[in-house]
Design a protein around this motif. Structure first.
Motif, PDB file in Angstrom:
ATOM      1  N   SER A 224     -17.329 115.015 -25.713  1.00 46.02           N
ATOM      2  CA  SER A 224     -16.452 114.222 -24.862  1.00 46.02           C
ATOM      3  C   SER A 224     -16.578 114.634 -23.399  1.00 46.02           C
ATOM      4  O   SER A 224     -16.285 113.851 -22.501  1.00 46.02           O
ATOM      5  CB  SER A 224     -15.002 114.345 -25.330  1.00 46.02           C
ATOM      6  N   SER A 225     -16.996 115.848 -23.170  1.00 49.24           N
ATOM      7  CA  SER A 225     -17.111 116.294 -21.790  1.00 49.24           C
ATOM      8  C   SER A 225     -18.506 116.045 -21.222  1.00 49.24           C
ATOM      9  O   SER A 225     -18.739 116.251 -20.049  1.00 49.24           O
ATOM     10  CB  SER A 225     -16.769 117.788 -21.697  1.00 49.24           C
ATOM     11  N   GLU A 226     -19.414 115.636 -22.061  1.00 51.43           N
ATOM     12  CA  GLU A 226     -20.791 115.393 -21.613  1.00 51.43           C
ATOM     13  C   GLU A 226     -20.889 113.996 -20.997  1.00 51.43           C
ATOM     14  O   GLU A 226     -20.148 113.073 -21.375  1.00 51.43           O
ATOM     15  CB  GLU A 226     -21.751 115.469 -22.815  1.00 51.43           C
TER      16      GLU A 226
ATOM     17  N   LEU B 246      -9.155 111.894 -26.855  1.00 52.25           N
ATOM     18  CA  LEU B 246     -10.220 112.455 -26.027  1.00 52.25           C
ATOM     19  C   LEU B 246     -10.554 111.440 -24.943  1.00 52.25           C
ATOM     20  O   LEU B 246     -10.267 110.251 -25.077  1.00 52.25           O
ATOM     21  CB  LEU B 246     -11.473 112.734 -26.871  1.00 52.25           C
ATOM     22  N   THR B 247     -11.175 111.877 -23.921  1.00 51.60           N
ATOM     23  CA  THR B 247     -11.610 110.984 -22.868  1.00 51.60           C
ATOM     24  C   THR B 247     -13.128 111.122 -22.710  1.00 51.60           C
ATOM     25  O   THR B 247     -13.635 112.227 -22.493  1.00 51.60           O
ATOM     26  CB  THR B 247     -10.939 111.297 -21.528  1.00 51.60           C
TER      27      THR B 247
ATOM     28  N   HIS C  66     -16.729 110.433 -20.915  1.00 52.21           N
ATOM     29  CA  HIS C  66     -17.225 110.300 -19.543  1.00 52.21           C
ATOM     30  C   HIS C  66     -18.458 109.414 -19.555  1.00 52.21           C
ATOM     31  O   HIS C  66     -19.561 109.877 -19.816  1.00 52.21           O
ATOM     32  CB  HIS C  66     -17.552 111.669 -18.939  1.00 52.21           C
TER      33      HIS C  66
END
Lengths: 325, 325
Positions: free
Chosen positions: A192-194, A220-221, A223
């Motif tokens: 999710s952070s990638e 989750l967010t 990107h």
DNA sequence: CGACGATGATACTCGGGGGGTATCGCTCCA
DNA sequence: TGGAGCGATACCCCCCGAGTATCATCGTCG
């Protein structure tokens, strides 16, 4: 002058007499008695205004005109048989033309196999594939240019029915050099952070939005670093190290050098659907047959499957309801 | 499965409904009321085991199978019309095959004109000419390889009928240098002492014998100096001064250099007949039509002509005798 | 040469079904 | 919401297809 009064029965009777050379033998073959046969032949001769048979004590033989009519009658009878047979085939969805809408990257999925199997079991059906996005498919269905369409997912429409054909798990695609590339399985949280590269840019809502929803459901967010037009472009950007991307399971066939594919863990239930859509209430036998073939894809077929609409598979013997009120 | 129970009526009704888009309009067109039409369509659907029409409050429109059957039905109906029409043509002797026997030198006579006229009025009839002498024609007629034959004259046969088509006067052919060559007309007596070159050598009795009989009737004796195979050879011998020969009037078309043609005087009534022969009792409509055409050759048709047998020219509307016993 | 047996045609009857009228149920639209 | 138009149904009549019995005719054989 026309064919008033001449019926197929007359043709059958006349052919029988010519072939059996005798009224009685023909009557036997036709499972009727001889006098009605005589009268039918007389009617036929009167209707045509031509003497067809030369009667004698040894039987009957066709006149010149009778020989001509015999050939014509035989021909007509076989053509009538074929007409009935072709109509029955059409009624069973085994004859005709079927226009199918597919979306761009569908060639990687199960659609080719469905189409090929249908073509084998329905060789008389002309299959025409139309490459259309979801919006185009819906428009074409309404305008009757399509009978059925394949799509990734579907937003409810009042005049269309739909049904999930297949549910595929998602796969993460990463650059070879990426730290996560050596993992056997990944979670949604881990990626999710990638930076994500997703496709296609249009139409909305589409695959991208479904992916976003997937993350959102798990709080989750994602990107999304890039939106590109197609899957192949996305893979190219992944190989170039611009970020990660996602593939359907069947998309794994497409391996791009410099990329690594790692499944998402089952617990995340990251799936995407393949749907068929059609006009609600369309009882075309071809559609029914095709849907049946499409459903056969689900192995094993889930017992709790409840299709939105199930056009009854047509049987050769139509039973007319004796009472309808 | 077969076409049991399906009749041409069903096809006509169904086609009408599809084309009129409405049961009522179709019933109007078919000159029946609407309920029977409904029932007939129901029967048709039951017999085929396929639903052919989608009924609504606005009318009826064909299903996919219905569209297929509509095309088939239309096709069948036109084919049935054509079958009836072809049969009627055959019954009127305007369709089929006619085998005609002709003899060697007949091409100079009226036969080509008869055949050509018949071909024009009966374009659908295949005409086959067989070059056969009288014996061969009789044999071929009996074996049904011929329907009709042309011949010079005829000796009575129990199973054959004949009729004189044309009677031609004879013409004397002499060498240019012959003393009689300058005369405008000649008598049989004047040439009876001259050497005669006649043809054909076979079969007997033939043209030669008829010529001999001609002289004999007038108490003259002909001097046949040469019997040759064909007319052309005879003309060649005449030109070479070997003697005189005789031609039919229509044979005058064949002019050989070095020869002169001089008519015989009317008083001698030196004529030769052209006959048609056919199987006695053959009521083939083609034969009847052909004989009629052949008789039309006689201009003006002699009012006292009494053909040996006159197959009734068949009318399109055959009248069946209401009582036969 | 006559009896017999096969043929197709006819007379008569019966019953199914095609076609008629009256009417119903439904849908669409003014 | 009621009328107009649609197809479906109910019911009836009678035509015609199919059956049985019989006839007329012709070929054949004893």
């Amino acid at each position: 002058m026309s064919i008033t009064g001449i019926e197929i029965r007359h043709l059958r009777y006349f052919v029988a007499v010519v072939e059996q050379r005798t009224f009685r033998a023909a009557a036997l073959r036709l499972h009727v008695s001889q006098p009605p046969l005589t009268r039918q032949i007389q009617q036929l001769e009167d209707a045509l205004g031509v003497k067809l048979l030369e009667r004698s004590a040894r039987g009957a033989e066709p006149t010149a005109a009778g020989k001509v009519f015999y050939q014509e009658a035989r021909n007509l009878l076989t053509l009538a048989e074929q007409a009935a047979e072709r109509t029955r085939l059409a009624g069973d969805g085994r004859l005709g033309r079927l226009d199918i809408g597919v979306f761009g990257s569908a060639v990687l999925g199960p659609i080719p196999r469905i189409v090929q199997r249908f073509r084998q079991t329905h060789p008389q059906v002309e299959l025409v594939l139309h490459s259309l996005d979801r919006i185009g498919q819906i428009k074409a269905l309404r305008e009757r240019r399509l009978t059925v369409g394949f799509n990734r997912f579907f937003t409810e429409e009042p005049d269309l029915s739909w049904e999930v054909i297949q549910t595929e798990r998602m796969v993460v695609v990463l650059p070879e050099a990426h730290p996560l590339a050596k993992r056997a399985v990944l979670s949604l949280a881990e990626i999710s952070s990638e930076p994500l590269i997703l496709y296609p840019r249009t139409p909305r809502p589409g695959f991208i939005d479904q992916m976003m929803r997937l993350f959102h459901q798990r709080h989750l967010t994602a990107h999304v670093s890039q939106e590109v037009d197609d899957l192949v472009t996305a893979m190219g950007l992944v190989a170039s190290g611009f970020g990660l991307s996602l593939l359907t399971d069947s998309g794994r066939k497409l391996h791009v050098p410099g990329t690594i594919q790692v499944p998402l863990r089952k617990a995340d239930a990251a799936t995407v659907d393949l749907c068929v859509i059609w006009r609600r209430g369309d009882d075309s036998p071809l559609l029914a047959e095709f849907l049946q073939e499409a459903r056969a894809l689900r192995h094993p077929p889930p017992e709790d499957a409840e299709p939105v609409e199930k056009p009854a598979p047509r049987s050769a013997k139509r039973k007319r309801a004796p009472k309808r009120r």
